[in-house]
Write a protein that holds these residues in place. Structure first.
Motif, PDB file in Angstrom:
ATOM      1  N   ARG A  15     -66.072 -44.114 -11.515  1.00 53.28           N
ATOM      2  CA  ARG A  15     -65.158 -43.487 -10.548  1.00 53.28           C
ATOM      3  C   ARG A  15     -63.826 -44.237 -10.507  1.00 53.28           C
ATOM      4  O   ARG A  15     -62.742 -43.631 -10.493  1.00 53.28           O
ATOM      5  N   LEU A  16     -63.889 -45.555 -10.506  1.00 51.05           N
ATOM      6  CA  LEU A  16     -62.663 -46.353 -10.441  1.00 51.05           C
ATOM      7  C   LEU A  16     -61.886 -46.285 -11.749  1.00 51.05           C
ATOM      8  O   LEU A  16     -60.647 -46.256 -11.745  1.00 51.05           O
ATOM      9  N   VAL A  17     -62.593 -46.245 -12.863  1.00 47.72           N
ATOM     10  CA  VAL A  17     -61.920 -46.196 -14.165  1.00 47.72           C
ATOM     11  C   VAL A  17     -61.168 -44.882 -14.337  1.00 47.72           C
ATOM     12  O   VAL A  17     -60.139 -44.827 -15.026  1.00 47.72           O
ATOM     13  N   GLU A  18     -61.654 -43.828 -13.721  1.00 43.52           N
ATOM     14  CA  GLU A  18     -60.986 -42.534 -13.834  1.00 43.52           C
ATOM     15  C   GLU A  18     -59.596 -42.523 -13.214  1.00 43.52           C
ATOM     16  O   GLU A  18     -58.771 -41.674 -13.537  1.00 43.52           O
ATOM     17  N   VAL A  19     -59.319 -43.479 -12.317  1.00 49.92           N
ATOM     18  CA  VAL A  19     -58.051 -43.494 -11.595  1.00 49.92           C
ATOM     19  C   VAL A  19     -57.005 -44.251 -12.403  1.00 49.92           C
ATOM     20  O   VAL A  19     -57.252 -45.358 -12.879  1.00 49.92           O
ATOM     21  N   ASP A  20     -55.839 -43.654 -12.545  1.00 48.12           N
ATOM     22  CA  ASP A  20     -54.730 -44.327 -13.216  1.00 48.12           C
ATOM     23  C   ASP A  20     -54.146 -45.364 -12.259  1.00 48.12           C
ATOM     24  O   ASP A  20     -53.576 -45.013 -11.222  1.00 48.12           O
ATOM     25  N   ALA A  21     -54.291 -46.640 -12.610  1.00 51.06           N
ATOM     26  CA  ALA A  21     -53.742 -47.731 -11.792  1.00 51.06           C
ATOM     27  C   ALA A  21     -52.800 -48.586 -12.634  1.00 51.06           C
ATOM     28  O   ALA A  21     -52.708 -49.800 -12.434  1.00 51.06           O
ATOM     29  N   ILE A  36     -56.101 -45.877  -6.120  1.00 55.38           N
ATOM     30  CA  ILE A  36     -57.342 -46.633  -6.221  1.00 55.38           C
ATOM     31  C   ILE A  36     -57.561 -47.476  -4.964  1.00 55.38           C
ATOM     32  O   ILE A  36     -58.699 -47.644  -4.506  1.00 55.38           O
ATOM     33  N   ALA A  37     -56.486 -47.981  -4.351  1.00 53.44           N
ATOM     34  CA  ALA A  37     -56.620 -48.758  -3.121  1.00 53.44           C
ATOM     35  C   ALA A  37     -57.173 -47.896  -1.991  1.00 53.44           C
ATOM     36  O   ALA A  37     -58.053 -48.338  -1.229  1.00 53.44           O
ATOM     37  N   VAL A  38     -56.681 -46.674  -1.872  1.00 51.93           N
ATOM     38  CA  VAL A  38     -57.168 -45.767  -0.816  1.00 51.93           C
ATOM     39  C   VAL A  38     -58.645 -45.438  -1.033  1.00 51.93           C
ATOM     40  O   VAL A  38     -59.448 -45.438  -0.093  1.00 51.93           O
ATOM     41  N   ILE A  39     -59.022 -45.157  -2.267  1.00 53.09           N
ATOM     42  CA  ILE A  39     -60.415 -44.840  -2.574  1.00 53.09           C
ATOM     43  C   ILE A  39     -61.329 -46.001  -2.189  1.00 53.09           C
ATOM     44  O   ILE A  39     -62.375 -45.817  -1.543  1.00 53.09           O
ATOM     45  N   ILE A  40     -60.946 -47.210  -2.554  1.00 55.49           N
ATOM     46  CA  ILE A  40     -61.779 -48.367  -2.261  1.00 55.49           C
ATOM     47  C   ILE A  40     -61.832 -48.635  -0.765  1.00 55.49           C
ATOM     48  O   ILE A  40     -62.906 -48.913  -0.202  1.00 55.49           O
TER      49      ILE A  40
END
Length: 406
Positions: A15-21, A36-40
């Motif tokens: 899930r985290l890898v899918e996010v462009d950071a 990614i910060a909001v998701i976490i």
């Protein structure tokens, strides 16, 4: 974007890898860390953490979260970074699903133990393992567990600086008076080995000035490149000197190198300027590298030596409470003697140590950090969850005393 409710470390890592950071300081137009910060933060808040975003730039926040213990115990800091470098190969982590264990053509990766994608190894897997271990920790711990996931580690480490400032502010704020961390674990990838030291670094711009003249009459000018050549020779001698010094048991020797040279205008003109970009990799306890560089270059007469950025080396006491907790946890989970190591690169652990928080590093196995195909081992993530879980119970599970705090 909705947050999947899952406590499976492989699923959370994907899930985290899918996010462009991608760090926009490294790649123009990079997405940054906000999504990614909001998701976490939402994931942690949904599991009982006091979670918030920290940072002056709303587009590039870090995450600070705390689960409070019953009181009187040590506070453990679990740290990592949100940002990734750019990449054009398999699994860029741009939200296209390429990070979800698939290759560039969308076919399943041949090795089911691998999660492939930009940031999987460095360091979405470590973040996911820490999140799940902290969320699954017993509710009757006496100490607090704090998660600090930073923006901008891959460039300037501004995120960790802001997180440490926020932690210090929480400690002194009258309404919260949260206890400062007594120890920290950084979840950088270490292949389940325990990093007890890493080098620091410093970057400098060395500027030489000359006097331009026609190439047919060089005696009328002063050649800045010739002066810089003297500097290059001096830096080569410094490199040999560093290599000949007493070697650190985990890190070996420090180093110096010239990363870039720029000067002159055209073939017919004596150069009136030349600049060197110099990188110095330092060891714990090294003297001021700026003073050293100025001493070494003095005979070459640079106009200026400009410090660009400097970060300290880090070394943990292997007998400290946090180091013993991590080493014991690795050995207890794996059944093998924990490998102790030093790393040649720099991490945010250097800032944590400089803030007088004892810190060590442990993270998952994998490969391809900053390369076209990056991957992390699912089995190692599962092991890491168990290791961090043990560290949490050991470090935060008993009342603190002055004798054992650190």
């Amino acid at each position: 974007m909705s947050v999947q409710s899952t406590d499976d470390v492989a699923a959370l890592t994907r899930r985290l890898v899918e996010v462009d950071a991608t760090n926009p300081s490294l790649v123009a137009g990079g997405a940054g860390e906000r999504e990614i910060a909001v998701i976490i933060a939402e994931w942690l808040a949904g599991r009982g953490f006091e979670a918030r975003l920290v940072g002056a730039d709303a587009a590039r926040p870090s995450v600070l979260a705390r689960r409070r213990g019953t009181g009187g115990g040590r506070t453990l800091l679990l740290a990592g970074h949100l940002d990734t470098v750019g990449g054009t190969g398999t699994g860029t982590g741009t939200g296209t699903g390429k990070g979800n264990g698939t290759g560039a053509d969308g076919a399943a990766h041949a090795d089911p133990d691998r999660i492939v994608g930009r940031g999987a190894y460095d360091m979405a897997g470590g973040l996911a393992a820490a999140m799940i271990a902290a969320a699954d920790a017993p509710r009757d711990l006496v100490g607090d567990v704090v998660l600090a996931f930073a923006a901008d580690e891959e460039f300037g480490s501004s995120g960790m600086e802001e997180l440490l400032a926020a932690i210090d502010a929480d400690e002194t704020h009258a309404e919260s008076a949260d206890r400062r961390p007594d120890g920290a674990v950084v979840l950088e990838p270490t292949d389940l080995e325990v990093t007890l030291a890493h080098r620091g670094f410093a970057w400098y711009r060395v500027e030489y000035e000359g006097v331009a003249a026609h190439g047919s009459q060089p005696e009328l000018g002063v050649d800045a490149i010739d002066r810089a050549l003297d500097g290059l020779v001096a830096l080569r001698a410094l490199g040999a000197e560093l290599d000949a010094r007493s070697r650190h048991p985990l890190l070996g020797s420090g180093s110096v190198r010239v990363a870039a040279v720029e000067g002159g205008t055209d073939a017919a003109t004596v150069a009136d300027r030349c600049e060197l970009v110099v990188e110095r990799r330092t060891l714990p306890g090294d003297a001021d590298p700026m003073a050293e560089l100025q001493r070494v270059l003095a005979a070459s007469r640079p106009a200026r030596v400009v410090a660009l950025v400097a970060r300290p080396a880090m070394e943990a006491d292997a007998t400290s409470r946090i180091a013993r907790a991590v080493l014991d946890a690795v050995e207890g989970v794996t059944g093998a003697t924990a490998v102790r190591r030093g790393d040649p690169w720099w991490t945010d652990a250097g800032l944590i140590a400089a803030a007088d928080i004892p810190v060590v590093l442990v993270g998952p196995s994998g490969g391809g950090a900053h390369a076209d195909e990056e991957w992390v081992s699912v089995a190692s993530l599962e092991t890491l969850v168990a290791v961090i879980g043990r560290v949490i119970r050991d470090f935060c599970g008993e009342p603190d005393t002055a004798a054992s705090a650190r």
